[in-house]
Design an enzyme around this catalytic site. Structure first.
Site, PDB file in Angstrom:
ATOM      1  N   ASP A  41     -35.107 -26.597   8.062  1.00  0.00           N
ATOM      2  CA  ASP A  41     -36.060 -25.499   7.977  1.00  0.00           C
ATOM      3  C   ASP A  41     -35.417 -24.257   7.367  1.00  0.00           C
ATOM      4  OD1 ASP A  41     -38.185 -23.776   8.430  1.00  0.00           O
ATOM      5  OD2 ASP A  41     -38.579 -24.531  10.431  1.00  0.00           O
ATOM      6  N   ASP A  42     -36.029 -23.741   6.304  1.00  0.00           N
ATOM      7  CA  ASP A  42     -35.558 -22.523   5.636  1.00  0.00           C
ATOM      8  C   ASP A  42     -34.160 -22.676   5.037  1.00  0.00           C
ATOM      9  OD1 ASP A  42     -37.933 -21.405   6.408  1.00  0.00           O
ATOM     10  OD2 ASP A  42     -37.067 -19.662   7.386  1.00  0.00           O
ATOM     11  N   CYS A  79     -43.501 -22.964   5.611  1.00  0.00           N
ATOM     12  CA  CYS A  79     -43.498 -23.985   6.661  1.00  0.00           C
ATOM     13  C   CYS A  79     -44.763 -24.833   6.775  1.00  0.00           C
ATOM     14  CB  CYS A  79     -43.212 -23.326   8.006  1.00  0.00           C
ATOM     15  SG  CYS A  79     -41.594 -22.524   8.095  1.00  0.00           S
ATOM     16  N   ARG A  83     -45.497 -28.780   5.624  1.00  0.00           N
ATOM     17  CA  ARG A  83     -45.622 -29.862   6.603  1.00  0.00           C
ATOM     18  C   ARG A  83     -46.963 -30.577   6.485  1.00  0.00           C
ATOM     19  NH1 ARG A  83     -41.072 -28.769   9.909  1.00  0.00           N
ATOM     20  NH2 ARG A  83     -40.207 -26.898   8.946  1.00  0.00           N
ATOM     21  N   LYS A 136     -40.068 -29.861  15.162  1.00  0.00           N
ATOM     22  CA  LYS A 136     -41.119 -28.876  14.849  1.00  0.00           C
ATOM     23  C   LYS A 136     -42.384 -29.549  14.311  1.00  0.00           C
ATOM     24  CE  LYS A 136     -41.706 -24.822  11.807  1.00  0.00           C
ATOM     25  NZ  LYS A 136     -40.973 -23.792  11.028  1.00  0.00           N
ATOM     26  N   HIS A 138     -46.077 -27.597  13.868  1.00  0.00           N
ATOM     27  CA  HIS A 138     -46.563 -26.478  13.061  1.00  0.00           C
ATOM     28  C   HIS A 138     -47.713 -26.812  12.120  1.00  0.00           C
ATOM     29  CE1 HIS A 138     -45.411 -22.545  10.765  1.00  0.00           C
ATOM     30  NE2 HIS A 138     -46.327 -22.348  11.706  1.00  0.00           N
ATOM     31  N   HIS A 225     -33.630 -22.038  10.506  1.00  0.00           N
ATOM     32  CA  HIS A 225     -34.657 -21.000  10.631  1.00  0.00           C
ATOM     33  C   HIS A 225     -34.233 -19.953  11.669  1.00  0.00           C
ATOM     34  CE1 HIS A 225     -38.598 -19.267  11.605  1.00  0.00           C
ATOM     35  NE2 HIS A 225     -39.138 -19.912  10.591  1.00  0.00           N
ATOM     36  N   ASP A 331     -37.871 -27.694   3.958  1.00  0.00           N
ATOM     37  CA  ASP A 331     -39.298 -27.361   3.853  1.00  0.00           C
ATOM     38  C   ASP A 331     -39.604 -26.254   2.857  1.00  0.00           C
ATOM     39  OD1 ASP A 331     -38.223 -25.294   5.400  1.00  0.00           O
ATOM     40  OD2 ASP A 331     -39.974 -25.153   6.703  1.00  0.00           O
ATOM     41  N   ASN A 332     -38.629 -25.444   2.515  1.00  0.00           N
ATOM     42  CA  ASN A 332     -38.807 -24.386   1.520  1.00  0.00           C
ATOM     43  C   ASN A 332     -37.446 -23.805   1.193  1.00  0.00           C
ATOM     44  OD1 ASN A 332     -40.354 -23.100   4.315  1.00  0.00           O
ATOM     45  ND2 ASN A 332     -38.410 -22.190   3.698  1.00  0.00           N
ATOM     46  N   LYS A 378     -38.250 -18.143  -0.354  1.00  0.00           N
ATOM     47  CA  LYS A 378     -39.340 -18.713   0.437  1.00  0.00           C
ATOM     48  C   LYS A 378     -40.620 -17.909   0.234  1.00  0.00           C
ATOM     49  CE  LYS A 378     -40.583 -19.208   5.368  1.00  0.00           C
ATOM     50  NZ  LYS A 378     -40.064 -19.143   6.747  1.00  0.00           N
TER      51      LYS A 378
END
Length: 580
Positions: A41-42, A79, A83, A136, A138, A225, A331-332, A378
């Site tokens: 994540d991130d 995010c 997803r 996660k 989300h 993240h 994810d990004n 992001k």
């Protein structure tokens, strides 16, 4: 010849005897492969060692060097929309999360996965797989749309967009409990536990319990993240590692990328972000503070790598490693949103950066390094926002040491998994006609080394940020709010055109040079937007209490929907804004 004939006769006689006794041994049929999808994540494009980083990621690098890496793999810049595409194989609007996990009252922006967009849990479960998710979610806050209701046999993790990594609930004035869900039951993280470890522990448990069926495991880490929190022993590994600063570190990473073959020396790299201050312009104390941020960030990535190593070791112990496909992505891009020192309101900080209860994050200066060699961050549709590392590993199936261009997207992963698993995607599921899959299977790219053929461009839209990728061309438009606050006033969002094969750093806008290319790509975009229910972002912004729009509710810390701090941390407002 006679001995040979004699042996052959004995073989025929034995076979006939076995058939009469009903003991014929059927030819062995290969079992379906296990599939593990790991998402971080991130994390920026260059944050793994195999993509140029100095961060210690030996386990992830071993997968990369023993498998395949793509130079071009795209996410959706943030995010929840990422997803949504990942889990369903649909563009986010088609799946119901065109903006975020927020209900804006329109089907494409309802804030949870619609029934027409099947999850890979639902498809693989009906295809004979045990399906697991840890980490996660989300993509829907209401319990009607939690993982166990969308095709996952077991789930452990958190539902929203972010979480603390430690529980210090005896001191609620400093930090709230870490709220988790396990198979529809709300639980809290036990004090003293680190969330990355618990996510991994449950993944190992699920792998062990899947004995009679192949399994699909979606391992969705929330690290790195925000908030920056990591075990002290991991942080200590990086003490002093970042005193060279972000300018020198970005140059070092780019040189490694060239040496690894990940970066193309013929392509232009992104120009220096004017908002990133020169490292040498900082005071000694400022440098010390910034170093600490990156030390903790690196420690969080390092700990994810340790967790990946634990997963691979478990597969080997169970003798499942030779029949398991592992795919690892982010994810990004890394999160920008620069706030100058001294101006940041650090909410509820109760200790130094990295400790339980601290609420800091990487910020733009270091994100500029994480996204090497690309532009922006992001939540934007420039390469730094939508580019992800992509690693695929499958012993004896994927050739070790492969690096290829790829140009894949999230929408390609679901059809890839169904193809590898030999599972059909249903046109009707529980009485609901399903959305067709717009992506392409990467199976032949992964296993045969064939070029990926796309008949359609790739598209993006999120919070007014738009893009189209078709061949070497990329059309981009970043959202700029209207100059006037009067409802109905249109923003000014000009399209930019880049030749990604020559200029992946997006340094030279060619829109004025190739107007016919721009016109054609705009037509492609508008047709896609119509098919997927994409609305003009200026229209959405006038919706009452639209998240990201300033209003008095944003000052209410109990109003989750309009909590500006929470939305800033996920980039829901200004696409250049970061965490509070």
């Amino acid at each position: 010849m006679r001995p040979i004939l004699f042996v052959f006769a004995l073989f025929l006689a034995f076979s006939a005897s076995a058939q009469k006794k009903g003991k014929t041994t059927p030819a062995p049929t290969p079992s379906k492969p296990n599939i593990i999808l790991i998402m971080v994540d991130d994390l920026g494009y260059s944050d793994f060692g195999a993509y140029g980083s100095e961060i210690q990621t030996p386990n992830i690098d071993k997968l990369a060097y023993g498998g395949l890496r793509l130079k071009e793999f795209y996410n959706n810049s943030i995010c929840a929309p990422t997803r949504a595409s990942l889990i369903t194989g649909q563009y986010p609007h088609k799946a119901g999360l065109g903006y975020f996990n927020t209900n804006l009252g329109l089907p494409a922006y309802q804030g949870w996965l619609n029934q027409e967009s099947l999850t890979f849990g639902e498809v693989l479960q009906q295809g004979g797989y045990n399906t697991y998710l840890t980490g996660k979610w989300h993509v829907g806050n209401d319990s009607l749309y939690w993982p166990n209701q969308r095709g996952f046999n077991k789930f452990y993790g958190f539902i929203g967009g972010a979480s603390n990594y430690y529980d210090i609930s005896p001191y609620p004035e400093k930090a709230p409990p870490v709220e988790l869900v396990e198979n529809n039951q709300r639980i809290n993280l036990a004090p003293g536990k680190y969330l990355t470890d618990e996510i991994t522990n449950h993944a190992l448990s699920y792998i062990n319990e899947s004995k009679d069926k192949p399994f699909f495991l979606y391992l969705a880490f929330n690290a790195p993240h925000w908030p920056l929190q990591a075990p002290a022993e991991d942080i200590a590994k990086y003490k002093g590692k970042y005193k060279i600063g972000w300018d020198s570190l970005r140059a070092q990473r780019y040189r490694r990328q060239l040496a690894l073959g990940i970066a193309d020396p013929r392509q232009k790299v992104a120009e220096r972000d004017p908002e990133v201050v020169a490292w040498e312009s900082l005071t000694f104390d400022e440098k010390e503070l910034w170093q600490r941020k990156m030390e903790v960030y690196a420690a969080m990535v390092d700990h994810v790598d340790q967790s990946v190593g634990r997963v691979v070791e478990e597969l080997k112990k169970l003798k499942k490693d030779d029949n398991t496909l592992i795919v690892l992505i982010s994810d990004n891009g890394a999160q920008g949103g620069l706030n100058q020192l001294g101006q940041r309101r650090r909410q509820r900080n109760s200790g130094p950066i990295g400790s339980a209860g601290s609420y800091d994050y990487q910020e733009q200066n270091w994100a500029y390094v994480s996204n090497t060699p690309f532009r922006n961050y992001k939540a934007t549709s420039h390469e730094g926002g939508i580019s992800s590392p992509f690693i695929a590993w499958f012993p004896k199936k994927i050739k070790a040491g492969t690096i290829t261009k790829g140009t894949g997207h999230l929408i390609d992963l679901a059809p890839t998994f169904y193809d590898v698993a030999g599972v059909n995607y249903p046109t009707n599921y529980r009485g609901v006609q399903t959305n067709t899959l717009p992506g392409v299977s990467l199976k032949n790219l992964l296993f045969e080394g064939n070029d990926l053929v796309r008949n359609e461009p790739i598209f993006w839209e999120r919070a007014g940020n738009r893009a189209v990728r078709k061949g070497k061309w990329k059309l981009v438009s970043l959202y700029n709010p209207p100059a006037s606050p009067v409802p109905g006033t249109k923003s000014n969002n000009p399209w930019q055109l880049y030749d990604i094969e020559a200029d992946r750093g997006e340094t030279t806008d060619l829109a004025a040079v190739y107007p016919d290319v721009v016109k054609g790509l705009i037509a492609d975009y508008e047709a896609w937007a119509k098919r997927n229910g994409v609305e003009n972002y200026d229209k959405l912004r006038v919706v009452p209490n639209f998240p990201g729009t300033p209003n008095p509710g944003n000052n209410n810390p109990n109003n989750n929907r309009n909590n500006a701090a929470n939305q800033g941390r996920e980039g829901q407002g200004n696409p250049r804004a970061g965490s509070n």
